[in-house]
Scaffold this motif. Structure first.
Motif, PDB file in Angstrom:
ATOM      1  N   ASP A 140      -0.584  32.593 -34.355  1.00  0.00           N
ATOM      2  CA  ASP A 140      -0.610  33.485 -33.200  1.00  0.00           C
ATOM      3  C   ASP A 140       0.096  32.760 -32.045  1.00  0.00           C
ATOM      4  O   ASP A 140      -0.475  31.824 -31.470  1.00  0.00           O
ATOM      5  N   GLN A 167       0.792  33.513 -28.906  1.00  0.00           N
ATOM      6  CA  GLN A 167       0.106  33.556 -27.616  1.00  0.00           C
ATOM      7  C   GLN A 167      -1.109  32.640 -27.608  1.00  0.00           C
ATOM      8  O   GLN A 167      -1.277  31.816 -26.708  1.00  0.00           O
ATOM      9  N   GLY A 168      -1.947  32.799 -28.623  1.00  0.00           N
ATOM     10  CA  GLY A 168      -3.164  31.980 -28.682  1.00  0.00           C
ATOM     11  C   GLY A 168      -2.857  30.498 -28.777  1.00  0.00           C
ATOM     12  O   GLY A 168      -3.559  29.666 -28.188  1.00  0.00           O
ATOM     13  N   THR A 169      -1.798  30.155 -29.502  1.00  0.00           N
ATOM     14  CA  THR A 169      -1.430  28.745 -29.657  1.00  0.00           C
ATOM     15  C   THR A 169      -1.021  28.146 -28.320  1.00  0.00           C
ATOM     16  O   THR A 169      -1.395  27.004 -27.999  1.00  0.00           O
ATOM     17  N   ILE A 222      -1.810  29.346 -25.303  1.00  0.00           N
ATOM     18  CA  ILE A 222      -2.917  29.418 -24.345  1.00  0.00           C
ATOM     19  C   ILE A 222      -3.959  28.341 -24.634  1.00  0.00           C
ATOM     20  O   ILE A 222      -4.480  27.692 -23.726  1.00  0.00           O
ATOM     21  N   VAL A 279      -7.542  26.748 -26.771  1.00  0.00           N
ATOM     22  CA  VAL A 279      -8.972  27.083 -26.779  1.00  0.00           C
ATOM     23  C   VAL A 279      -9.468  27.171 -25.344  1.00  0.00           C
ATOM     24  O   VAL A 279      -9.337  26.224 -24.574  1.00  0.00           O
ATOM     25  N   ARG A 280     -10.011  28.352 -24.994  1.00  0.00           N
ATOM     26  CA  ARG A 280     -10.511  28.613 -23.647  1.00  0.00           C
ATOM     27  C   ARG A 280      -9.441  28.330 -22.582  1.00  0.00           C
ATOM     28  O   ARG A 280      -9.751  27.902 -21.461  1.00  0.00           O
ATOM     29  N   GLY A 281      -8.191  28.537 -22.952  1.00  0.00           N
ATOM     30  CA  GLY A 281      -7.092  28.369 -21.990  1.00  0.00           C
ATOM     31  C   GLY A 281      -6.744  26.935 -21.685  1.00  0.00           C
ATOM     32  O   GLY A 281      -6.088  26.652 -20.669  1.00  0.00           O
TER      33      GLY A 281
END
Length: 503
Positions: free
Chosen positions: A252, A254-256, A258, A260-262
């Motif tokens: 992912d 975007q998730g990568t 961003i 964990v918890r931004g």
């Protein structure tokens, strides 16, 4: 003194860790200046040559070889004829220097002091040059340094002993506040050379590339090539958007980025003064990419115009402010990210615009093609907007429209072609009135010429008298292109003025 010169050169080269040739060149420069002052011959061009093997030196007077001697610099120049009279058979050309050996001067304390200052300055310059070259050979893109001092024009950063860099004020983030001793990261920009040969490393914290490099440091997947930042748009110190993409469906993007918890995006944001960063998905489909880029606003629909490279973005009323953003920031960054001109409008505004365009097309068909209102409405509903579309669409396609018979379709096509032919003849007639000075003007192509002729702009002077916005409105070119063409049209005015002044 020859042995002393060799010893001095070796000691200085060893102490300062510079090439011995640099020391010899510094010695020659210093001794040459000292010789000029000692002999009180500042109007002469004197130089000193040191033998690298023996340490012996000679003083020479340099003459520039010129074609004609105008006696402006009689102590510096000689003609080829003069040199050949003094030294028959010598091979020399205009622009060369002829060196004439003269007696060496005995240097006193003042000359020696001058020579010493020059030598030390030259060696310091060479030492800085060597330190700079060593740094450039091993440097990374993002550099960590220590704030040395803050000045009006920027921040002086110490990168290594005896090596400083400058972050100019325009390359800093707004409202940044650093003090001496603070650690600071910045992106290497360039090495700028100033008058006198002084070089300065320039760095930036405001460029989009700096943001890209910070993510590369924070996200291992980017460094490994698994994930890619395709585009970056940035309003330094306030907000940025990055478009990410991966060919690995298991990841992912975007998730990568961003984290964990931004954690990852926050680490980058904290490095650049809390700048807000939107991570969006890059998409090869233009429509989807525009929708992603305008996040967090929700888009109702979009209309892409490939000819003008623009996109009409239609949003619901409650999403308008979010799509535009504070002071237009969201749409501006989205436009920069996508490389498109984005026109934001509400559903109501889009409907009103569409209705106005439909009415204009309906009126065009009724007046130009003599179509009745029902036929004009049918054409508009099928998406026809211009006479050209009617003229060149197959008759069978027109006949498929409800309410349009085959006979009516043929009639519409024939009438449309007559209208276009008549318009083309009118343009040709107007083009025949265009003067050659306008036809041959740099930057004026056939398309622009047609627009100008249609507007009765027939001469170079007619074009020169236009304002930039007027030319843009007439031809549809960009303001930059319009400015270039107008300045080319006005060029002969200035040359004529200069000619009159000269007379």
């Amino acid at each position: 003194m020859s042995r002393e010169i060799l010893q001095l050169a070796e000691v200085l080269a060893s102490e300062k860790r510079v090439d011995i040739d640099v020391v010899f060149e510094a010695l020659e420069t210093a001794l040459g200046i000292a010789a000029t002052k000692k002999a009180d011959r500042e109007q002469m061009n004197l130089a000193v040559r040191i033998n690298r093997e023996t340490g012996d030196y000679v003083t020479v007077r340099k003459w520039l070889i010129v074609e004609d001697l105008d006696y402006t610099y009689p102590e510096l120049e000689k003609t080829i004829e003069q040199i050949q009279e003094e030294i028959p058979g010598i091979q020399i050309e205009v622009g060369d220097y002829y060196e004439e050996e003269i007696p060496n001067e005995a240097f006193g304390r003042q000359a020696a002091q001058t020579a010493k200052q020059i030598i030390l300055q030259k060696i310091r310059d060479a030492e800085r040059e060597q330190i700079l070259n060593n740094f450039l050979a091993i440097r990374e893109d993002v550099i960590l340094g220590t704030v040395k001092r803050v000045e009006r024009h920027g921040i002086i950063v110490e990168l290594a002993p005896k090596l400083d860099a400058l972050i100019p004020r325009e390359e800093m983030l707004p409202r940044e506040n650093f003090r001496g001793g603070d650690k600071i990261r910045a992106l290497f920009l360039k090495v700028e050379e100033f008058t006198g040969g002084r070089k300065q490393i320039m760095m930036t914290r405001s460029s989009p590339e700096f943001l890209r490099k910070l993510f590369e440091l924070e996200v291992p997947e980017i460094r490994d090539g698994i994930l890619e930042i395709r585009e970056v748009a940035r309003d330094p110190g306030q907000r940025a958007k990055i478009a990410v993409h991966t060919n690995d469906q298991r990841i992912d993007p975007q998730g990568t980025c961003i984290g964990v918890r931004g954690s990852r995006v926050n680490a980058v944001s904290n490095e650049i003064g809390g700048e807000r960063i939107d991570v969006v998905l890059w998409d090869e489909d233009t429509a989807q990419f525009v929708i992603n880029a305008l996040s967090p606003a929700q888009v109702n629909r979009i209309v892409i115009d490939d000819e003008t490279n623009s996109v009409d973005v239609i949003v619901n009323e409650d999403q308008l402010a979010l799509a535009i953003g504070r002071s237009g920031q969201n749409v501006r960054l989205a436009a920069e990210l996508t490389g498109l001109q984005l026109n934001i409008m509400t559903v109501k505004e889009a409907e009103e615009r569409d209705e106005a365009e439909d009415n204009a097309a309906r009126e065009l068909f009724m007046t130009q093609l003599n179509a009745d209102e029902a036929t004009a409405n049918a054409l508009v509903q099928e998406g026809f907007t211009s006479i050209e579309e009617i003229a060149y669409v197959p008759a069978s396609e027109l006949a498929e429209i409800e309410g349009v018979s085959e006979k009516a379709a043929e009639s519409l096509r024939a009438t449309a072609r007559e209208v276009l032919l008549k318009a083309a003849q009118e343009i040709e007639e107007k083009l025949s009135n265009v003067a050659d000075d306008l036809r041959n003007l740099e930057g004026v192509d056939e398309d622009m010429l047609s627009h100008l002729a249609e507007a009765n702009i027939n001469t170079r002077d007619d074009l020169a008298e236009l304002a930039i916005d007027e030319l843009v409105e007439i031809t549809g070119v960009t303001a930059e292109e319009a400015e270039k063409v107008i300045m080319a049209a006005r060029a002969h005015w200035f040359s004529e003025d200069n000619a009159e002044t000269a007379e």
